[in-house]
Enzyme design. Sequence first.
Site, PDB file in Angstrom:
ATOM      1  N   GLU A  91       0.808  -1.224   0.000  1.00 53.42           N
ATOM      2  CA  GLU A  91       0.000   0.000   0.000  1.00 53.42           C
ATOM      3  C   GLU A  91       0.843   1.276   0.000  1.00 53.42           C
ATOM      4  OE1 GLU A  91      -2.748  -3.013   2.143  1.00 53.42           O
ATOM      5  OE2 GLU A  91      -0.603  -2.639   1.896  1.00 53.42           O
ATOM      6  N   VAL A  92       1.856   1.328   0.852  1.00 56.21           N
ATOM      7  CA  VAL A  92       2.661   2.550   0.956  1.00 56.21           C
ATOM      8  C   VAL A  92       3.327   2.866  -0.376  1.00 56.21           C
ATOM      9  CG1 VAL A  92       4.720   3.560   2.035  1.00 56.21           C
ATOM     10  CG2 VAL A  92       3.031   2.364   3.435  1.00 56.21           C
TER      11      VAL A  92
END
Length: 257
Positions: free
Chosen positions: A134-135
Amino acid sequence: MKGASVVEYEVVGGVARIHLNRPRRLNAVVPELVEGLNAALDRALEEEVGAAVLAGRGRAFCSGADLKRREPPVSEAELRRRMQRVQDVTRRVRRVPFPVISAVHGYALGAGCEFALACDLVVAARDAVFGFPEVSVGRGVTGGISHLLPLAVGPARAKELVLLGERFGAERAAELGLVNRVVESGKHEAAALELARRLSGLPRGAVARAKYALDRGAQSGIETAFEVEVDYAVAARLSEESERAAEEFRNRKKEED
């Protein structure tokens, strides 16, 4: 059931089998898949199954958010609602009285990894690949992972997994304590179903109380854990189910002796 085209549901022998069914997109997450998964868990609760197995059709369990699908712009309120619906999957898994077992193969990334690890038990094929990317794509984790992951692997390791977003295999997931069983590729569903059948055959009240006690104990102090254990142990001992289980045990011992 809403979302039936992308989430399949059936009950066999008291065990619910839930399949994510977008194989051409590696079961990537879209709103209708999330709705279908929540609906399937609700249906399993209504039908009083003894256990459930969550798996994916095709070549992967779930590859995470469908970044190739162009969604029309939505309001912040609608975006927040959608994120909360993803979290509702974890809420349901934690609240239902029966064990939910994920059978993971291929990719289990992002929200897919969260779905898998939210389950009570995780069976992974050797070809399974986990990760929290996600990051790296400018997004954030959901599904309660900010709470569940540090509990499972410790805060330092959790930060490493989420911030770096590196992928890791089934053996590494087992070493980290995120996976219960690693089996040969293609055997993951059979192994998960075997566990589900065993659990479904146990006294259901005792299984539910043990599940709730372990979840609450992990999220509270030791004194609260003591209180919950006593409450549930007393309830178990006073139940007819407990008496039947004890009598069956005594009879088995007589036969063995």
